[in-house]
Every structure is written in C-alpha cells, then in structure tokens.
Design a protein around this motif. Structure first.
Motif, PDB file in Angstrom:
ATOM      1  N   UNK A  83       0.841  -1.296  -0.001  1.00  0.00           N
ATOM      2  CA  UNK A  83      -0.245  -0.146   0.129  1.00  0.00           C
ATOM      3  C   UNK A  83       0.945   1.216   0.090  1.00  0.00           C
ATOM      4  N   UNK A  84       2.055   1.292  -0.731  1.00  0.00           N
ATOM      5  CA  UNK A  84       3.044   2.338  -0.891  1.00  0.00           C
ATOM      6  C   UNK A  84       2.139   3.143  -2.161  1.00  0.00           C
ATOM      7  N   UNK A  85       1.798   4.426  -1.730  1.00  0.00           N
ATOM      8  CA  UNK A  85       0.909   5.310  -2.604  1.00  0.00           C
ATOM      9  C   UNK A  85       1.757   6.509  -3.063  1.00  0.00           C
ATOM     10  N   UNK A  86       2.844   6.717  -2.464  1.00  0.00           N
ATOM     11  CA  UNK A  86       3.770   7.996  -2.736  1.00  0.00           C
ATOM     12  C   UNK A  86       4.666   7.689  -3.935  1.00  0.00           C
ATOM     13  N   UNK A  87       5.022   8.599  -4.727  1.00  0.00           N
ATOM     14  CA  UNK A  87       6.154   8.468  -5.895  1.00  0.00           C
ATOM     15  C   UNK A  87       7.463   8.654  -5.267  1.00  0.00           C
ATOM     16  N   UNK A  88       7.540   8.909  -3.981  1.00  0.00           N
ATOM     17  CA  UNK A  88       8.933   8.993  -3.364  1.00  0.00           C
ATOM     18  C   UNK A  88       9.219   7.662  -2.806  1.00  0.00           C
ATOM     19  N   UNK A  89       9.516   6.653  -3.614  1.00  0.00           N
ATOM     20  CA  UNK A  89       9.819   5.490  -3.251  1.00  0.00           C
ATOM     21  C   UNK A  89      11.015   5.226  -2.460  1.00  0.00           C
ATOM     22  N   UNK A  90      12.188   5.851  -3.033  1.00  0.00           N
ATOM     23  CA  UNK A  90      13.165   5.680  -2.357  1.00  0.00           C
ATOM     24  C   UNK A  90      13.125   6.331  -0.788  1.00  0.00           C
ATOM     25  N   UNK A  91      12.410   7.439  -0.556  1.00  0.00           N
ATOM     26  CA  UNK A  91      12.171   7.625   0.710  1.00  0.00           C
ATOM     27  C   UNK A  91      11.611   6.884   1.569  1.00  0.00           C
ATOM     28  N   UNK A  92      10.446   6.270   1.120  1.00  0.00           N
ATOM     29  CA  UNK A  92       9.740   5.214   1.520  1.00  0.00           C
ATOM     30  C   UNK A  92      10.610   4.070   2.330  1.00  0.00           C
ATOM     31  N   UNK A  93      11.425   3.701   1.409  1.00  0.00           N
ATOM     32  CA  UNK A  93      12.230   2.492   1.830  1.00  0.00           C
ATOM     33  C   UNK A  93      13.332   2.700   2.972  1.00  0.00           C
ATOM     34  N   UNK A  94      13.604   4.165   2.877  1.00  0.00           N
ATOM     35  CA  UNK A  94      14.627   4.795   3.778  1.00  0.00           C
ATOM     36  C   UNK A  94      14.039   4.803   5.330  1.00  0.00           C
ATOM     37  N   UNK A  95      12.586   5.089   5.131  1.00  0.00           N
ATOM     38  CA  UNK A  95      11.972   5.426   6.359  1.00  0.00           C
ATOM     39  C   UNK A  95      11.392   4.381   6.987  1.00  0.00           C
ATOM     40  N   UNK A  96      11.187   3.457   6.057  1.00  0.00           N
ATOM     41  CA  UNK A  96      10.509   1.842   6.603  1.00  0.00           C
ATOM     42  C   UNK A  96      11.622   0.869   6.246  1.00  0.00           C
ATOM     43  N   UNK A  97      12.407   0.560   7.645  1.00  0.00           N
ATOM     44  CA  UNK A  97      13.219  -0.154   7.229  1.00  0.00           C
ATOM     45  C   UNK A  97      12.981  -1.770   7.296  1.00  0.00           C
ATOM     46  N   UNK A  98      11.964  -2.133   7.964  1.00  0.00           N
ATOM     47  CA  UNK A  98      11.075  -3.340   7.979  1.00  0.00           C
ATOM     48  C   UNK A  98      10.728  -3.818   6.410  1.00  0.00           C
ATOM     49  N   UNK A  99      10.121  -2.795   5.780  1.00  0.00           N
ATOM     50  CA  UNK A  99       9.735  -2.940   4.407  1.00  0.00           C
ATOM     51  C   UNK A  99      11.025  -3.045   3.546  1.00  0.00           C
ATOM     52  N   UNK A 100      11.981  -2.210   3.792  1.00  0.00           N
ATOM     53  CA  UNK A 100      13.146  -2.427   2.944  1.00  0.00           C
ATOM     54  C   UNK A 100      13.759  -3.856   2.923  1.00  0.00           C
TER      55      UNK A 100
END
Length: 193
Positions: free
Chosen positions: A28-45
């Motif tokens: 459910x990642x809706x942001x276009x800032x995908x890289x930032x999302x992975x950086x802020x969500x370590x478990x998701x990464x």
C-alpha cells in the motif's frame, strides 16, 4: 550496442518492474517518493530484499558506467580490470529486469518503464541513459555484481568504470544479503584505482 548508464543519486538499482509494482501495491505504498519510503521503513526495505523485489547498491560516484549482463553474452574485454565481486543478492524476475540509476526512484513514474531504455540529452547533445531493460526468463535468481575499471582512462563523456551482472536461477531464496551493509560491501569502483 554499448550500454552506458548515467548513475544518479549515488547508486544503481535492479528490479523487475512488475514485481516492484506488485510489491508497492501489496504494501500500500502510494507515494512517488519510493526511495524515501524504503529509507523510512526499514522493515519494508528488508522485506523487499528478502523477497527479491529489488537490489539497490550505494554509494557510488555519480558517473557514467558501462553496463553488461553475462546472461546476454556480454563481458568486459582485456582493456578492463576486475575490481570486485559481490554475489548472492535475491532478485525475482518477471520476464525482464531493469538496471537503473537510483535517482529514478526519487520520484517514481511507472510510465517511464515502457520502452527498453530511459534516456535524454544534455543541452550539448550528449546522450544520457538512466535505465536499461533486459529480457530474462521469469523466476528467482541470485545476482552477482562485478565492478570493472578501464585500464587506460578516456575523456568525458566516456565510461571509465563498469558493472557486469550475472544472474543464476534458483528454486527459492534462502535468506538474503543487504547490499547496503557498508562494512561488508563496497560498490564504489571509481574509488578503487
């Protein structure tokens, strides 16, 4: 045709576009800032690495890099010297793999991944390529990344460094390696001369 990637944002990423999109949808990642999302969500990464969704490797100098895929019969010749091998990164492929500059994930736009190459030109007419698509059989793979340096350096805009990607098909993933473990991996081939 020689494929020269302009690495942006100090890194390169590998991913199968459909697998990547499916993962973002499931998470459910809706942001276009995908890289930032992975950086802020370590478990998701970490989950993305375990499932072979992508392989990001950083830091590398923002330069042009010659890109080759061993599975396509591409190799570096004797004008190049091997600098490192890092292997056994999970990657799940659905028909093709993208090798891109990491900058494409700062503002992810799925419509850019339609053709076999993502490119533009400088005002001086110098071509820039930010991503290449390679067709590969669907399945789970372990990828080996080998860094190369040109023995006799050339002037800009030539690529003096390169990466060879080798994909080995596996039945399933057993664990995973995190390419961002700086104490274990150094991908900055331009800093190894």
């Amino acid at each position: 045709m020689e494929k020269v990637l302009t690495a942006t944002s100090y890194g390169i990423s590998l991913f199968s576009h459909k697998i990547f999109q499916d993962f973002l949808k499931t998470e459910k990642v809706r942001t276009k800032k995908v890289l930032k999302n992975f950086q802020e969500n370590h478990e998701r990464y970490l989950s993305s690495l375990k499932d072979g969704v992508w392989v990001p490797f950083v830091p590398i100098d923002t330069l042009k890099y010659s890109i080759k895929v061993e599975n396509k019969g591409e190799f570096f010749d004797d004008d190049w010297v091997k600098k490192f091998d890092h292997k056994d990164f999970n990657i799940h492929i659905d028909g093709s793999i993208w090798i891109t500059g990491l900058g494409l994930l700062l503002e992810y736009d799925k419509t850019k991944f339609i053709d076999d190459v993502i490119s533009s030109e400088t005002l001086d007419g110098i071509p820039l390529s930010f991503g290449f698509r390679y067709d590969l059989e669907s399945g789970k793979y372990l990828v080996k990344i080998t860094g190369y340096s040109l023995k006799e350096k050339l002037d800009y805009p030539n690529a003096n460094y390169g990466f060879l990607f080798s994909f080995v098909k596996v039945d399933h993933f057993e664990g995973f390696n995190d390419p961002r473990e700086d104490e274990k991996y150094n991908f900055n081939v331009a800093d190894m001369d």
